[in-house]
Scaffold this active site. Structure first.
Site, PDB file in Angstrom:
ATOM      1  N   ALA A  72      32.809   5.008 -18.987  1.00 57.10           N
ATOM      2  CA  ALA A  72      32.014   4.656 -17.807  1.00 57.10           C
ATOM      3  C   ALA A  72      30.624   4.240 -18.300  1.00 57.10           C
ATOM      4  CB  ALA A  72      31.924   5.839 -16.850  1.00 57.10           C
ATOM      5  N   SER A  87      22.533   8.458 -16.302  1.00 58.10           N
ATOM      6  CA  SER A  87      23.918   8.563 -16.750  1.00 58.10           C
ATOM      7  C   SER A  87      24.838   8.583 -15.538  1.00 58.10           C
ATOM      8  CB  SER A  87      24.104   9.821 -17.617  1.00 58.10           C
ATOM      9  OG  SER A  87      25.361   9.816 -18.263  1.00 58.10           O
ATOM     10  N   ASN A  88      26.057   9.069 -15.712  1.00 60.17           N
ATOM     11  CA  ASN A  88      27.008   9.170 -14.612  1.00 60.17           C
ATOM     12  C   ASN A  88      27.886  10.402 -14.814  1.00 60.17           C
ATOM     13  OD1 ASN A  88      29.432   8.299 -16.235  1.00 60.17           O
ATOM     14  ND2 ASN A  88      28.199   6.433 -16.399  1.00 60.17           N
ATOM     15  N   ARG A  89      28.856  10.589 -13.934  1.00 59.51           N
ATOM     16  CA  ARG A  89      29.623  11.832 -13.905  1.00 59.51           C
ATOM     17  C   ARG A  89      30.869  11.825 -14.799  1.00 59.51           C
ATOM     18  NH1 ARG A  89      27.716  14.890  -9.613  1.00 59.51           N
ATOM     19  NH2 ARG A  89      26.527  13.752  -8.024  1.00 59.51           N
TER      20      ARG A  89
END
Length: 211
Positions: A86, A19-21
């Site tokens: 995102a 995943s991402n932030r």
């Protein structure tokens, strides 16, 4: 108005994912602000800790492929599409059906590219106003400008996530707005709720010119 927000999660096995932030705060602020102005809003969101915006229809997804399906299902009926999510660029080529056990000293994951939802919408659009986001760590204007042109966008909101107050999870943002033709507007540090209103004002201006 169709808004996307948050990260996607790409499964490695039943307990792990890539995943991402992204916190989803910017997309949720946009959805809430658009609904407050009287728009019919659909928010397609990856996993977040945020409360659903009032008066918005919320569609929850996990993966990039699920987000693509949800967005394409809503796209034809939208006047404005704001892609603030995102979306993970890559996903594991194969997700393990059981938890991967810690045995070897090294583990190699084969990744495959996810669909580029925004580029697909840019190719499909037939009157929709399409807004994208670019979160960068270097060469902000060059990367955002290339994305604006390649994905056939009407506006891109670009931010350098290395700046204080502009990174993922922050309640504020510092952005530049890029338009086809090369025009750039630089905005100061402001709360994401305030920025959402500025972006919607700019979208209103573009819609007025379009019609």
């Amino acid at each position: 108005v169709l808004v996307t927000a948050g990260p996607t999660r790409e499964p490695i096995d039943p307990v792990r994912y890539i995943s991402n932030r992204s916190s989803g705060k910017m997309g949720y602020a946009l959805a809430a602000a658009a609904a407050a102005r009287g728009a019919t809003v659909t928010l397609v969101t990856g996993p977040t800790e945020l409360s659903s915006p009032p008066r918005a229809t919320v569609v929850k997804v996990e993966t990039a492929q699920e987000m693509r399906q949800a967005v394409l299902a809503e796209f034809a009926g939208a006047d404005v599409v704001i892609k603030a999510a995102a979306v993970a660029d890559y996903r594991p080529q194969t997700a393990a059906t059981q938890k991967i056990k810690k045995r070897a000293d090294n583990l190699t994951l084969a990744l495959t590219k996810n669909p580029d939802i925004l580029a697909e919408l840019g190719a499909l659009k037939s009157g929709q106003l399409l807004v994208g986001f670019a979160a960068e760590t270097e060469d902000l204007l060059a990367h955002a400008g290339e994305k604006l042109a390649r994905k056939n966008l009407d506006l891109i909101v670009a931010n350098d996530v290395t700046l204080a107050g502009a990174g993922f999870g922050a309640d504020t943002n510092i952005v530049k707005l890029l338009y086809p033709g090369g025009r750039v507007e630089e905005l100061p540090l402001m709360a994401k709720e305030a920025l959402a209103d500025v972006i919607l004002d700019k979208i209103g201006d573009l819609l007025a010119k379009k019609h």
